[in-house]
Motif scaffolding. Structure first.
Motif, mmCIF file in Angstrom:
data_model
loop_
_atom_site.group_PDB
_atom_site.id
_atom_site.type_symbol
_atom_site.label_atom_id
_atom_site.label_comp_id
_atom_site.label_asym_id
_atom_site.label_seq_id
_atom_site.Cartn_x
_atom_site.Cartn_y
_atom_site.Cartn_z
ATOM 1 N N GLU A 115 58.846 33.851 36.754
ATOM 2 C CA GLU A 115 58.050 33.174 35.707
ATOM 3 C C GLU A 115 56.533 33.393 35.872
ATOM 4 N N GLU A 116 56.137 33.954 37.004
ATOM 5 C CA GLU A 116 54.702 34.263 37.165
ATOM 6 C C GLU A 116 54.335 35.589 36.475
ATOM 7 N N PHE A 117 55.346 36.360 36.126
ATOM 8 C CA PHE A 117 55.116 37.647 35.450
ATOM 9 C C PHE A 117 55.160 37.458 33.937
ATOM 10 N N ILE A 118 54.129 38.028 33.279
ATOM 11 C CA ILE A 118 54.104 38.015 31.812
ATOM 12 C C ILE A 118 53.987 39.464 31.370
ATOM 13 N N PHE A 119 54.946 39.921 30.585
ATOM 14 C CA PHE A 119 54.834 41.296 30.102
ATOM 15 C C PHE A 119 53.643 41.375 29.157
ATOM 16 N N TYR A 120 52.828 42.414 29.375
ATOM 17 C CA TYR A 120 51.594 42.533 28.601
ATOM 18 C C TYR A 120 51.295 43.986 28.294
ATOM 19 N N ASP A 121 51.046 44.257 27.008
ATOM 20 C CA ASP A 121 50.632 45.587 26.571
ATOM 21 C C ASP A 121 49.302 45.416 25.851
ATOM 22 N N PHE A 122 48.263 46.063 26.369
ATOM 23 C CA PHE A 122 46.923 45.847 25.776
ATOM 24 C C PHE A 122 46.903 46.184 24.284
ATOM 25 N N LYS A 123 47.856 47.040 23.850
ATOM 26 C CA LYS A 123 47.869 47.444 22.430
ATOM 27 C C LYS A 123 48.271 46.286 21.526
ATOM 28 N N ASN A 124 48.853 45.270 22.114
ATOM 29 C CA ASN A 124 49.259 44.092 21.345
ATOM 30 C C ASN A 124 48.589 42.871 22.002
ATOM 31 N N PRO A 125 47.269 42.745 21.823
ATOM 32 C CA PRO A 125 46.481 41.802 22.644
ATOM 33 C C PRO A 125 46.888 40.337 22.519
ATOM 34 N N ASP A 142 41.440 44.576 35.045
ATOM 35 C CA ASP A 142 41.110 45.985 35.282
ATOM 36 C C ASP A 142 41.888 46.795 34.243
ATOM 37 N N PRO A 143 41.284 47.013 33.066
ATOM 38 C CA PRO A 143 42.026 47.676 31.982
ATOM 39 C C PRO A 143 42.502 49.071 32.379
ATOM 40 N N PRO A 144 43.652 49.495 31.834
ATOM 41 C CA PRO A 144 44.214 50.781 32.278
ATOM 42 C C PRO A 144 43.406 52.004 31.855
ATOM 43 N N TYR A 145 42.667 51.920 30.755
ATOM 44 C CA TYR A 145 41.963 53.123 30.276
ATOM 45 C C TYR A 145 40.479 52.854 30.060
ATOM 46 N N LEU A 146 39.674 53.898 30.272
ATOM 47 C CA LEU A 146 38.229 53.776 30.069
ATOM 48 C C LEU A 146 37.915 54.163 28.626
ATOM 49 N N SER A 147 38.362 53.332 27.695
ATOM 50 C CA SER A 147 38.087 53.631 26.292
ATOM 51 C C SER A 147 37.652 52.355 25.593
ATOM 52 N N GLU A 148 36.904 52.531 24.510
ATOM 53 C CA GLU A 148 36.423 51.388 23.740
ATOM 54 C C GLU A 148 37.611 50.593 23.195
ATOM 55 N N ASP A 149 38.610 51.327 22.710
ATOM 56 C CA ASP A 149 39.784 50.676 22.127
ATOM 57 C C ASP A 149 40.487 49.789 23.156
ATOM 58 N N CYS A 150 40.695 50.340 24.349
ATOM 59 C CA CYS A 150 41.407 49.583 25.386
ATOM 60 C C CYS A 150 40.600 48.358 25.815
ATOM 61 N N LEU A 151 39.301 48.540 26.041
ATOM 62 C CA LEU A 151 38.495 47.400 26.503
ATOM 63 C C LEU A 151 38.372 46.326 25.412
ATOM 64 N N THR A 152 38.214 46.753 24.167
ATOM 65 C CA THR A 152 38.063 45.778 23.073
ATOM 66 C C THR A 152 39.331 44.941 22.938
ATOM 67 N N LYS A 153 40.477 45.607 23.002
ATOM 68 C CA LYS A 153 41.750 44.868 22.873
ATOM 69 C C LYS A 153 41.982 43.982 24.098
ATOM 70 N N ILE A 156 40.121 40.771 23.850
ATOM 71 C CA ILE A 156 40.744 39.775 22.947
ATOM 72 C C ILE A 156 41.729 38.923 23.759
ATOM 73 N N THR A 157 42.514 39.583 24.606
ATOM 74 C CA THR A 157 43.482 38.844 25.442
ATOM 75 C C THR A 157 42.738 37.915 26.415
ATOM 76 N N VAL A 158 41.684 38.446 27.034
ATOM 77 C CA VAL A 158 40.921 37.640 27.998
ATOM 78 C C VAL A 158 40.370 36.388 27.306
ATOM 79 N N LYS A 159 39.822 36.553 26.113
ATOM 80 C CA LYS A 159 39.248 35.398 25.399
ATOM 81 C C LYS A 159 40.332 34.409 24.989
ATOM 82 N N PHE A 160 41.522 34.915 24.718
ATOM 83 C CA PHE A 160 42.645 34.044 24.376
ATOM 84 C C PHE A 160 43.065 33.210 25.597
#
Ligand SMILES: C[S@@+](CC[C@H](N)C(=O)[O-])C[C@H]1O[C@@H](n2cnc3c(N)ncnc32)[C@H](O)[C@@H]1O
Length: 217
Positions: A115-125, A142-153, A156-160
């Protein structure tokens, strides 16, 4: 080509090709054995990096300093979300503290943490459980990719996830510095992030508070 010609080709694999093939099968067997252990509920001592998932683990020392800094920053009984930072989560699991933990990860090997694991895909923030909204005192990401798209998404999750006054630690490439500042109000720290296998691009730690006061370099 007839059947005999094809057999000949199989027989004439060079020693080099043969050795590469044997190595491949051995690694595959090891991976299958590890998955079996995980399915049986045994937590392995190490999870091999899978570069297809952009996995670059921290050194033991970096993971330890980050984890200790997280506990100090979150406060006793604080809540910590490790977003795409399984090494920090695993270190936190080994330490004595009263913080509650979650690891948000794409790699399902970490589902071993139940229950400590949450499946997470940055593409679906926002595809994370609703009851995690504004639950965390500290988020280390530590986002998986050094791209604007990955960091922006990811942002959104972090702010949530974050409580309004939450502390945020972002470990990422220095090319993302400006965007990290803009999206998460996080600034460069002195703390040095080191990886088990050295990376070609400069890598930094950013935080929306003075993380250096909470960790030792
Ligand atoms: C650059 S690594 C950071 C790991 C960190 N250095 C550590 O040692 O814990 C990126 C992380 O993102 C995860 N990841 C890969 N694909 C992802 C995706 N689509 N969504 C979210 N996380 C992903 C990887 O499994 C990996 O844990």
């Amino acid at each position: 080509m007839n059947a005999n010609e094809s057999d000949d080709e199989t027989l004439h694999l060079s020693a080099e090709t043969m050795s590469a093939l044997m190595e491949f099968y051995q690694e595959q067997e090891e991976r299958e054995q590890k998955m079996k252990e995980i399915e049986e509920g045994n937590i392995p001592n190490n999870f091999e990096e899978n570069w297809n998932m952009s996995q670059f683990w921290y050194t033991e020392e970096t993971a330890k300093r980050l984890a200790e800094g997280c506990v100090k920053s979150a406060g006793s009984n604080g809540s910590i979300a490790c977003v795409s930072t399984p090494t920090v989560f695993r270190m936190l699991k080994k330490m004595e503290h009263n913080c509650t933990l979650k690891v948000l990860e794409y790699d399902k090997r970490f589902a071993i943490y139940k229950e400590e694991f949450i499946f997470y895909d940055f593409k679906n923030p926002l595809g994370v459980p609703r009851d995690l909204c504004e639950q965390f005192d500290l988020i280390v990401v530590d986002p998986p990719y050094l791209s604007e798209d990955c960091l922006t998404k990811t942002a959104i999750t972090v702010k949530f996830l974050m409580k309004p006054s939450a502390k945020i630690i972002v470990c990422t490439g220095s090319v993302m510095e400006e965007l990290v500042g803009r999206l998460l109000k996080a600034n460069k720290c002195e703390f040095e992030v080191k990886h088990a296998k050295s990376l070609s691009n400069p890598f930094m730690c950013y935080a929306n508070y003075n993380f250096d006061d909470y960790c030792q370099n």
